[in-house]
Design an enzyme around this catalytic site. Structure first.
Site, PDB file in Angstrom:
ATOM      1  N   HIS A  20       0.842  -1.193   0.000  1.00 23.88           N
ATOM      2  CA  HIS A  20       0.000   0.000   0.000  1.00 23.88           C
ATOM      3  C   HIS A  20       0.878   1.243   0.000  1.00 23.88           C
ATOM      4  O   HIS A  20       2.074   1.179   0.319  1.00 23.88           O
ATOM      5  CB  HIS A  20      -0.930  -0.017   1.206  1.00 23.88           C
ATOM      6  CG  HIS A  20      -2.000  -1.052   1.080  1.00 23.88           C
ATOM      7  ND1 HIS A  20      -2.642  -1.590   2.152  1.00 23.88           N
ATOM      8  CD2 HIS A  20      -2.536  -1.654  -0.019  1.00 23.88           C
ATOM      9  CE1 HIS A  20      -3.535  -2.470   1.731  1.00 23.88           C
ATOM     10  NE2 HIS A  20      -3.473  -2.538   0.428  1.00 23.88           N
ATOM     11  N   GLY A  47       0.290  -2.694  -9.874  1.00 24.33           N
ATOM     12  CA  GLY A  47       0.442  -1.298 -10.223  1.00 24.33           C
ATOM     13  C   GLY A  47       1.785  -0.640 -10.025  1.00 24.33           C
ATOM     14  O   GLY A  47       2.818  -1.099 -10.507  1.00 24.33           O
ATOM     15  N   GLY A  67      -3.970  -2.146  -7.353  1.00 32.45           N
ATOM     16  CA  GLY A  67      -4.893  -2.891  -6.483  1.00 32.45           C
ATOM     17  C   GLY A  67      -6.339  -2.431  -6.560  1.00 32.45           C
ATOM     18  O   GLY A  67      -7.231  -3.235  -6.831  1.00 32.45           O
ATOM     19  N   ASP A  72      -5.509  -6.524  -7.238  1.00 29.15           N
ATOM     20  CA  ASP A  72      -5.621  -7.510  -6.151  1.00 29.15           C
ATOM     21  C   ASP A  72      -6.398  -8.732  -6.636  1.00 29.15           C
ATOM     22  O   ASP A  72      -6.048  -9.873  -6.330  1.00 29.15           O
ATOM     23  CB  ASP A  72      -6.315  -6.909  -4.924  1.00 29.15           C
ATOM     24  CG  ASP A  72      -5.502  -5.807  -4.266  1.00 29.15           C
ATOM     25  OD1 ASP A  72      -4.257  -5.844  -4.354  1.00 29.15           O
ATOM     26  OD2 ASP A  72      -6.106  -4.898  -3.663  1.00 29.15           O
ATOM     27  N   ASP A  92      -1.143  -1.564   4.887  1.00 28.04           N
ATOM     28  CA  ASP A  92      -1.151  -0.501   5.891  1.00 28.04           C
ATOM     29  C   ASP A  92      -2.309  -0.730   6.863  1.00 28.04           C
ATOM     30  O   ASP A  92      -3.464  -0.490   6.519  1.00 28.04           O
ATOM     31  CB  ASP A  92      -1.291   0.859   5.199  1.00 28.04           C
ATOM     32  CG  ASP A  92      -1.132   2.023   6.142  1.00 28.04           C
ATOM     33  OD1 ASP A  92      -1.167   1.816   7.384  1.00 28.04           O
ATOM     34  OD2 ASP A  92      -0.967   3.158   5.650  1.00 28.04           O
ATOM     35  N   HIS A  99     -10.728  -0.348  -1.248  1.00 30.72           N
ATOM     36  CA  HIS A  99     -10.835  -1.689  -1.823  1.00 30.72           C
ATOM     37  C   HIS A  99     -10.576  -2.790  -0.780  1.00 30.72           C
ATOM     38  O   HIS A  99     -10.054  -3.855  -1.094  1.00 30.72           O
ATOM     39  CB  HIS A  99      -9.909  -1.823  -3.034  1.00 30.72           C
ATOM     40  CG  HIS A  99      -8.450  -1.679  -2.731  1.00 30.72           C
ATOM     41  ND1 HIS A  99      -7.898  -0.536  -2.213  1.00 30.72           N
ATOM     42  CD2 HIS A  99      -7.435  -2.561  -2.866  1.00 30.72           C
ATOM     43  CE1 HIS A  99      -6.601  -0.712  -2.045  1.00 30.72           C
ATOM     44  NE2 HIS A  99      -6.293  -1.927  -2.433  1.00 30.72           N
ATOM     45  N   ASP A 102     -11.443  -6.331  -1.677  1.00 32.23           N
ATOM     46  CA  ASP A 102     -10.480  -6.981  -2.576  1.00 32.23           C
ATOM     47  C   ASP A 102      -9.266  -7.489  -1.804  1.00 32.23           C
ATOM     48  O   ASP A 102      -8.742  -8.577  -2.088  1.00 32.23           O
ATOM     49  CB  ASP A 102     -10.009  -6.013  -3.667  1.00 32.23           C
ATOM     50  CG  ASP A 102     -11.138  -5.547  -4.563  1.00 32.23           C
ATOM     51  OD1 ASP A 102     -12.173  -6.238  -4.633  1.00 32.23           O
ATOM     52  OD2 ASP A 102     -10.997  -4.480  -5.190  1.00 32.23           O
ATOM     53  N   ARG A 108      -7.664 -14.099   1.681  1.00 36.11           N
ATOM     54  CA  ARG A 108      -8.442 -15.334   1.828  1.00 36.11           C
ATOM     55  C   ARG A 108      -7.969 -16.387   0.827  1.00 36.11           C
ATOM     56  O   ARG A 108      -7.749 -17.547   1.172  1.00 36.11           O
ATOM     57  CB  ARG A 108      -9.938 -15.068   1.638  1.00 36.11           C
ATOM     58  CG  ARG A 108     -10.809 -16.286   1.930  1.00 36.11           C
ATOM     59  CD  ARG A 108     -12.270 -16.053   1.603  1.00 36.11           C
ATOM     60  NE  ARG A 108     -12.555 -16.190   0.194  1.00 36.11           N
ATOM     61  CZ  ARG A 108     -12.631 -17.352  -0.462  1.00 36.11           C
ATOM     62  NH1 ARG A 108     -12.396 -18.482   0.167  1.00 36.11           N
ATOM     63  NH2 ARG A 108     -12.916 -17.386  -1.739  1.00 36.11           N
TER      64      ARG A 108
END
Length: 161
Positions: A20, A47, A67, A72, A92, A99, A102, A108
């Site tokens: 992030h 990105g 992301g 993501d 962060d 998002h 996402d 997960r």
């Protein structure tokens, strides 16, 4: 859930790097310290992180979208397809993210598919120094979801209004 280790080893492991905005300097600094090890792998990144890592290390990086723009989710798809072996994700914890769903989905999927995840420098240091990481013959155990994929779900019955 059972696991399987039957896939053949890849010629090189694939490592995904994500950070992030407020954590990008930390990931770049960490990546520079571990450049020689990272150079042994196929690298993926979302990105701007991909551009920063590639420029800082002078290494090729397969760049995905940012992301929040779908990167993501692209990375999650690569995990589900067995293309990613390790995830270094400096997120962060103090900043709300637009998002967040996402991010949660990415974490997960990495957990579901037994992908080692490092979310901070200490864990990333332990992961990058693991002898498994540079062992081309190592194949991580992958879950066997065949019973889930082959389950029978009854068709819904129509309701009269």
């Amino acid at each position: 859930m059972s696991t399987s280790t039957t896939p053949t080893p890849k010629p090189t492991h694939c490592v995904a790097l994500v950070a992030h905005d407020h954590r990008k300097p930390d990931l770049i600094s960490w990546s520079k310290r571990h450049r020689d090890v990272l150079a042994q792998f196929t690298l993926y990144a979302t990105g701007t992180t991909g551009t920063l890592v590639s420029d800082a290390l002078n290494l090729p990086v397969n760049r995905l979208l940012s992301g929040p723009l779908g990167g993501d989710q692209q990375l999650g798809a690569k995990i589900a397809e067995g293309e990613i072996d390790f995830l270094i994700f400096f997120w962060d914890p103090l900043a709300p993210m637009s998002h967040d769903p996402d991010i949660k989905a990415l974490l997960r999927l990495a957990t579901l598919w037994n992908i080692p995840i490092a979310c901070n420098e200490a864990t990333a240091d332990l992961l990058i120094s693991s002898p498994r990481l540079t062992d081309a013959q190592w194949v991580r155990a992958t879950p066997d979801f065949s019973s889930h994929q082959q389950r029978h779900i009854a068709a819904p019955t129509p309701h009269n209004c």
